[in-house]
Design an enzyme around this catalytic site. Structure first.
Site, mmCIF file in Angstrom:
data_model
loop_
_atom_site.group_PDB
_atom_site.id
_atom_site.type_symbol
_atom_site.label_atom_id
_atom_site.label_comp_id
_atom_site.label_asym_id
_atom_site.label_seq_id
_atom_site.Cartn_x
_atom_site.Cartn_y
_atom_site.Cartn_z
ATOM 1 N N SER A 190 3.567 -2.189 10.160
ATOM 2 C CA SER A 190 5.016 -2.297 10.294
ATOM 3 C C SER A 190 5.560 -3.687 9.956
ATOM 4 O O SER A 190 6.496 -4.162 10.597
ATOM 5 C CB SER A 190 5.465 -1.854 11.691
ATOM 6 O OG SER A 190 5.090 -0.495 11.913
ATOM 7 N N ASN B 75 0.870 -1.178 0.000
ATOM 8 C CA ASN B 75 0.000 0.000 0.000
ATOM 9 C C ASN B 75 0.908 1.229 0.000
ATOM 10 O O ASN B 75 1.519 1.542 1.019
ATOM 11 C CB ASN B 75 -0.881 -0.042 1.267
ATOM 12 C CG ASN B 75 -1.683 1.226 1.464
ATOM 13 O OD1 ASN B 75 -1.787 2.057 0.571
ATOM 14 N ND2 ASN B 75 -2.267 1.356 2.663
ATOM 15 N N GLY C 123 2.751 2.280 10.658
ATOM 16 C CA GLY C 123 3.720 3.362 10.460
ATOM 17 C C GLY C 123 4.474 3.747 11.723
ATOM 18 O O GLY C 123 5.160 4.759 11.766
ATOM 19 N N LYS D 180 0.072 4.262 -0.284
ATOM 20 C CA LYS D 180 -0.569 5.451 0.306
ATOM 21 C C LYS D 180 -0.369 6.656 -0.623
ATOM 22 O O LYS D 180 -0.336 6.492 -1.833
ATOM 23 C CB LYS D 180 -0.047 5.690 1.726
ATOM 24 C CG LYS D 180 -0.160 4.413 2.570
ATOM 25 C CD LYS D 180 0.047 4.633 4.032
ATOM 26 C CE LYS D 180 -0.081 3.301 4.768
ATOM 27 N NZ LYS D 180 0.038 3.437 6.211
ATOM 28 N N HIS E 33 -9.412 1.427 4.936
ATOM 29 C CA HIS E 33 -8.137 1.563 5.657
ATOM 30 C C HIS E 33 -8.343 2.484 6.860
ATOM 31 O O HIS E 33 -9.135 3.430 6.792
ATOM 32 C CB HIS E 33 -7.066 2.123 4.710
ATOM 33 C CG HIS E 33 -5.701 2.069 5.302
ATOM 34 N ND1 HIS E 33 -5.259 3.008 6.202
ATOM 35 C CD2 HIS E 33 -4.700 1.176 5.149
ATOM 36 C CE1 HIS E 33 -4.025 2.683 6.579
ATOM 37 N NE2 HIS E 33 -3.666 1.577 5.960
ATOM 38 N N GLU F 44 -6.719 4.847 7.944
ATOM 39 C CA GLU F 44 -6.511 6.277 7.652
ATOM 40 C C GLU F 44 -7.751 6.883 6.998
ATOM 41 O O GLU F 44 -8.074 8.051 7.229
ATOM 42 C CB GLU F 44 -5.256 6.451 6.770
ATOM 43 C CG GLU F 44 -4.000 6.204 7.595
ATOM 44 C CD GLU F 44 -2.828 5.621 6.825
ATOM 45 O OE1 GLU F 44 -2.830 5.655 5.581
ATOM 46 O OE2 GLU F 44 -1.904 5.101 7.493
ATOM 47 N N GLU G 63 -5.256 -4.795 10.765
ATOM 48 C CA GLU G 63 -4.192 -3.809 10.944
ATOM 49 C C GLU G 63 -4.412 -3.082 12.259
ATOM 50 O O GLU G 63 -5.199 -2.124 12.323
ATOM 51 C CB GLU G 63 -4.218 -2.789 9.800
ATOM 52 C CG GLU G 63 -4.016 -3.397 8.434
ATOM 53 C CD GLU G 63 -3.465 -2.380 7.442
ATOM 54 O OE1 GLU G 63 -2.367 -2.610 6.937
ATOM 55 O OE2 GLU G 63 -4.118 -1.346 7.213
HETATM 56 P P1 PGA Z 1 2.967 0.245 7.552
HETATM 57 O O1 PGA Z 1 1.487 0.484 6.927
HETATM 58 O O2 PGA Z 1 3.457 -1.058 6.980
HETATM 59 O O3 PGA Z 1 3.755 1.423 7.090
HETATM 60 O O4 PGA Z 1 2.790 0.197 9.026
HETATM 61 C C1 PGA Z 1 0.581 -0.568 6.768
HETATM 62 C C2 PGA Z 1 -0.741 -0.055 6.237
HETATM 63 O O5 PGA Z 1 -1.163 1.028 6.678
HETATM 64 O O6 PGA Z 1 -1.374 -0.696 5.396
#
Ligand code: PGA
Length: 254
Positions: A214, A9, A174, A11, A96, A98, A168
């Site tokens: 992560s 992803n 992140g 983003k 997601h 976010e 997640e």
């Molecule tokens: P990350 O993001 O691997 O940077 O933690 C995962 C995601 O938000 O899908």
């Protein structure tokens, strides 16, 4: 044997020019080699055509990070499933954290998006997961149950083949902090049981449940070794050809 889905992803990163380079770096690392996992990258909308072109003739697949619930019409700034299909997408990430947090997407909207994606013969990767305060309060399973139930109750079981769930934990996205393999397995098993409650054992065994938060080359092996972890949704580590490719390689050896 399980077929892992290793999904990146990107983003709001990688403009078309950068996305093309990154996609070509990834395919370059696998030139002349095959793999059994499914490899997917989800760039921003505007970079989808560049990535689709770079992946032409390779096993790598392209997907989107969001979609609207309508086919077309007066929805300024939105993108529909038919547009994504036309651009070469096979998967769409839906809900997601976010989007839930910054764009106020509700469980109901996420469920409608997932249904739209699957009705239109794309595959939906529906994201669920608790925030840190919910884990600390011990209500993480309640939160995930609510999120998963909202989606499953909108979908007929005949649509289950095109559903992927991504667990997640928001506190691990992140942040460099990862759920332990035990925490991941515990929640993935819980989600599997929820699916079983809706659609029975055989179908629940077939729904892929990805871990996200992560995931990196140095923790991917342990996470993917858990019996109910069927792949990863990878943010930061998918923005480097080497680390994405390493995770894909690890999935081949688990
Ligand atoms: P990350 O993001 O691997 O940077 O933690 C995962 C995601 O938000 O899908």
């Amino acid at each position: 044997m399980r077929t892992f889905l290793i999904a990146g992803n990107w983003k709001m990163n990688a403009a078309p020019g950068e996305a093309k380079i990154l996609a070509e770096e990834i395919t370059g690392l696998w030139k002349g080699q095959t793999f059994t996992s499914e490899a997917l990258l989800c760039p921003p909308f505007i970079s989808i055509p560049a990535v689709a072109a770079a992946f032409q003739g390779t096993p790598f697949k392209v997907g989107a990070q969001n979609v609207h619930t309508e086919n077309d019409g007066a929805y300024t700034g939105e993108i529909s499933t038919s547009m994504l299909k036309d651009a070469g997408c096979e998967y769409v990430i839906v809900g997601h954290s976010e989007r839930r947090e910054y764009f106020h997407e509700s469980d109901e909207l996420v469920a409608r998006k997932a249904k739209k994606v699957i009705d239109d013969r794309l595959k939906a990767i529906v994201c669920v997961g608790e925030v840190l305060s919910e884990r600390k309060e011990g209500i993480h399973e309640d939160v995930v149950r609510r999120q998963v139930d909202a989606v499953l109750s909108h979908l007929g079981e005949d649509l289950s083949d095109n559903l992927v769930i991504a667990y997640e934990p928001v506190w691990a996205i992140g942040t460099g902090e990862t759920a332990t393999p035990e925490q991941a397995q515990e929640m993935h098993h819980f989600i599997r049981e929820l699916i079983k409650g809706h659609w029975g054992e055989a179908r629940s065994a077939k729904v892929r449940i990805l871990y996200g938060g992560s995931m990196k080359p140095d923790n991917a092996g342990e996470l993917l070794s858990q019996p109910d972890v069927d792949g990863g949704l990878i943010g930061g580590a998918s923005l480097k050809a080497g680390s994405y490719s390493e995770i894909l390689k690890i999935s081949e050896t688990v």
